[in-house]
Design a protein around this motif. Structure first.
Motif, PDB file in Angstrom:
ATOM      1  N   PRO A  68      42.122 -46.283 -43.804  1.00  0.00           N
ATOM      2  CA  PRO A  68      43.528 -45.846 -43.753  1.00  0.00           C
ATOM      3  C   PRO A  68      43.809 -44.568 -44.544  1.00  0.00           C
ATOM      4  O   PRO A  68      44.548 -43.702 -44.078  1.00  0.00           O
ATOM      5  CB  PRO A  68      44.306 -47.029 -44.345  1.00  0.00           C
ATOM      6  N   SER A  69      43.211 -44.418 -45.721  1.00  0.00           N
ATOM      7  CA  SER A  69      43.482 -43.216 -46.520  1.00  0.00           C
ATOM      8  C   SER A  69      42.951 -41.964 -45.831  1.00  0.00           C
ATOM      9  O   SER A  69      43.582 -40.905 -45.880  1.00  0.00           O
ATOM     10  CB  SER A  69      42.887 -43.349 -47.922  1.00  0.00           C
ATOM     11  N   TRP A  75      45.957 -37.026 -40.436  1.00  0.00           N
ATOM     12  CA  TRP A  75      47.194 -36.759 -39.701  1.00  0.00           C
ATOM     13  C   TRP A  75      48.123 -35.821 -40.461  1.00  0.00           C
ATOM     14  O   TRP A  75      48.891 -35.079 -39.848  1.00  0.00           O
ATOM     15  CB  TRP A  75      47.883 -38.061 -39.302  1.00  0.00           C
ATOM     16  N   LEU A  76      48.026 -35.795 -41.777  1.00  0.00           N
ATOM     17  CA  LEU A  76      48.795 -34.806 -42.547  1.00  0.00           C
ATOM     18  C   LEU A  76      48.268 -33.395 -42.289  1.00  0.00           C
ATOM     19  O   LEU A  76      49.047 -32.444 -42.230  1.00  0.00           O
ATOM     20  CB  LEU A  76      48.766 -35.141 -44.036  1.00  0.00           C
ATOM     21  N   THR A  77      46.951 -33.249 -42.115  1.00  0.00           N
ATOM     22  CA  THR A  77      46.405 -31.924 -41.789  1.00  0.00           C
ATOM     23  C   THR A  77      46.845 -31.491 -40.394  1.00  0.00           C
ATOM     24  O   THR A  77      47.113 -30.318 -40.164  1.00  0.00           O
ATOM     25  CB  THR A  77      44.863 -31.889 -41.896  1.00  0.00           C
TER      26      THR A  77
END
Length: 94
Positions: A68-69, A75-77
């Protein structure tokens, strides 16, 4: 203007191919118990524009798809790659 878009498309294509290759290398290393690529490196490649290759590799190779991390940072990138050009576009034409 078309030169800019063509250059940007080429950049994303090259970085995506490199990123896919690095994911493949890391998957192979994981299977054989060899030296692994740092997650930070994979995220940096995605942030620099290789996220399409990373996304494809995650699905085709089934690599880095459970943690998950890692998924959150990936997805933030992707979000940064979508928001930054939009913000620059709006700043220029808005």
């Amino acid at each position: 203007m078309i030169r800019i878009y063509a250059g940007l498309a080429l950049w994303y294509l090259v970085l995506s191919l490199i990123t896919f290759g690095v994911y493949w290398w890391d998957k192979r290393a994981a299977i054989h118990g060899q030296w692994r690529v740092r997650e930070r490196t994979l995220h940096l490649l995605a942030l620099l524009g290789g996220w399409p290759g990373g996304w494809l590799a995650r699905h085709l190779l089934r690599h880095k798809s459970r943690k998950p991390s890692f998924r959150l940072m990936f997805w933030l990138t992707v979000l940064a790659n979508l928001v930054l050009p939009a913000a620059l576009w709006w700043g220029r034409w808005g």
